[in-house]
Motif scaffolding. Structure first.
Motif, PDB file in Angstrom:
ATOM      1  N   GLY A  32       0.814  -1.212   0.000  1.00  0.00           N
ATOM      2  CA  GLY A  32       0.000   0.000   0.000  1.00  0.00           C
ATOM      3  C   GLY A  32       0.844   1.258   0.000  1.00  0.00           C
ATOM      4  O   GLY A  32       2.011   1.242   0.366  1.00  0.00           O
ATOM      5  N   GLY A  33       0.251   2.333  -0.435  1.00  0.00           N
ATOM      6  CA  GLY A  33       0.937   3.613  -0.487  1.00  0.00           C
ATOM      7  C   GLY A  33       0.094   4.612  -1.257  1.00  0.00           C
ATOM      8  O   GLY A  33      -1.005   4.295  -1.716  1.00  0.00           O
ATOM      9  N   THR A  34       0.613   5.814  -1.386  1.00  0.00           N
ATOM     10  CA  THR A  34      -0.087   6.850  -2.134  1.00  0.00           C
ATOM     11  C   THR A  34       0.844   7.460  -3.173  1.00  0.00           C
ATOM     12  O   THR A  34       2.074   7.440  -3.015  1.00  0.00           O
ATOM     13  N   VAL A  35       0.229   8.013  -4.213  1.00  0.00           N
ATOM     14  CA  VAL A  35       0.982   8.678  -5.275  1.00  0.00           C
ATOM     15  C   VAL A  35       0.360  10.045  -5.511  1.00  0.00           C
ATOM     16  O   VAL A  35      -0.854  10.158  -5.679  1.00  0.00           O
ATOM     17  N   THR A  36       1.181  11.073  -5.486  1.00  0.00           N
ATOM     18  CA  THR A  36       0.736  12.402  -5.907  1.00  0.00           C
ATOM     19  C   THR A  36       1.559  12.760  -7.138  1.00  0.00           C
ATOM     20  O   THR A  36       2.743  12.421  -7.224  1.00  0.00           O
ATOM     21  N   ALA A  37       0.914  13.419  -8.099  1.00  0.00           N
ATOM     22  CA  ALA A  37       1.606  13.719  -9.346  1.00  0.00           C
ATOM     23  C   ALA A  37       1.120  15.040  -9.926  1.00  0.00           C
ATOM     24  O   ALA A  37      -0.040  15.416  -9.752  1.00  0.00           O
ATOM     25  N   HIS A  38       2.021  15.725 -10.592  1.00  0.00           N
ATOM     26  CA  HIS A  38       1.663  16.922 -11.353  1.00  0.00           C
ATOM     27  C   HIS A  38       2.659  17.107 -12.504  1.00  0.00           C
ATOM     28  O   HIS A  38       3.784  16.616 -12.459  1.00  0.00           O
ATOM     29  N   TRP A  39       2.206  17.804 -13.535  1.00  0.00           N
ATOM     30  CA  TRP A  39       3.004  18.071 -14.729  1.00  0.00           C
ATOM     31  C   TRP A  39       3.536  19.503 -14.655  1.00  0.00           C
ATOM     32  O   TRP A  39       2.809  20.437 -14.965  1.00  0.00           O
ATOM     33  N   PRO A  40       4.812  19.721 -14.291  1.00  0.00           N
ATOM     34  CA  PRO A  40       5.353  21.079 -14.278  1.00  0.00           C
ATOM     35  C   PRO A  40       5.602  21.619 -15.694  1.00  0.00           C
ATOM     36  O   PRO A  40       5.729  22.822 -15.882  1.00  0.00           O
ATOM     37  N   SER A  41       5.675  20.719 -16.673  1.00  0.00           N
ATOM     38  CA  SER A  41       5.789  21.120 -18.075  1.00  0.00           C
ATOM     39  C   SER A  41       5.158  20.021 -18.925  1.00  0.00           C
ATOM     40  O   SER A  41       4.756  18.977 -18.414  1.00  0.00           O
ATOM     41  N   ASP A  42       5.073  20.245 -20.220  1.00  0.00           N
ATOM     42  CA  ASP A  42       4.394  19.301 -21.114  1.00  0.00           C
ATOM     43  C   ASP A  42       4.992  17.894 -21.098  1.00  0.00           C
ATOM     44  O   ASP A  42       4.272  16.924 -21.266  1.00  0.00           O
ATOM     45  N   ASP A  43       6.288  17.799 -20.922  1.00  0.00           N
ATOM     46  CA  ASP A  43       6.926  16.492 -21.029  1.00  0.00           C
ATOM     47  C   ASP A  43       7.584  16.004 -19.738  1.00  0.00           C
ATOM     48  O   ASP A  43       8.347  15.052 -19.745  1.00  0.00           O
ATOM     49  N   VAL A  44       7.274  16.651 -18.614  1.00  0.00           N
ATOM     50  CA  VAL A  44       7.849  16.250 -17.324  1.00  0.00           C
ATOM     51  C   VAL A  44       6.727  16.006 -16.321  1.00  0.00           C
ATOM     52  O   VAL A  44       5.869  16.853 -16.108  1.00  0.00           O
ATOM     53  N   LEU A  45       6.746  14.814 -15.715  1.00  0.00           N
ATOM     54  CA  LEU A  45       5.800  14.459 -14.666  1.00  0.00           C
ATOM     55  C   LEU A  45       6.574  14.289 -13.362  1.00  0.00           C
ATOM     56  O   LEU A  45       7.497  13.481 -13.286  1.00  0.00           O
TER      57      LEU A  45
END
Length: 100
Positions: A32-45
């Motif tokens: 178990g765990g959590t994932v947070t994600a965001h795209w600071p630019s078009d090709d970088v996550l």
């Protein structure tokens, strides 16, 4: 730790498939765990995987024929570097080869 995941999808399709797979990622974290994600630019996550009381910062650079994952494994999880690398590689490959 850097991980290369080759693909033949092109940048836009690879990004689309990674985005589509993100909501499913947490279900596959061992223990178990959590994932947070965001795209600071078009090709970088930028992602943060929280597992076993630790945070694992991860950056995916989406390229035309490759995804480069850069993973900063905390000292407390260094002994798990191999399984962490395998999890990230396998998860990305599943996202890329999943339904179009």
């Amino acid at each position: 730790m850097d991980i290369d995941i080759p693909h033949q999808l092109g940048k836009a399709e690879a990004k689309r498939r990674v985005e589509a797979g993100l909501p499913k990622l947490e279900k596959h974290i061992p223990g178990g765990g959590t994932v947070t994600a965001h795209w600071p630019s078009d090709d970088v996550l930028d992602m943060r995987i929280d597992v076993m009381g630790q945070s694992i910062p991860t950056r995916l650079l989406i390229e035309d024929a490759n995804i480069r994952a850069t993973v900063d494994v905390p000292m407390m999880l260094k002994m798990m570097s191999g399984p962490i690398s395998d999890f990230i590689r396998t998860s990305a490959q599943k996202m890329l080869t999943g339904p179009a």
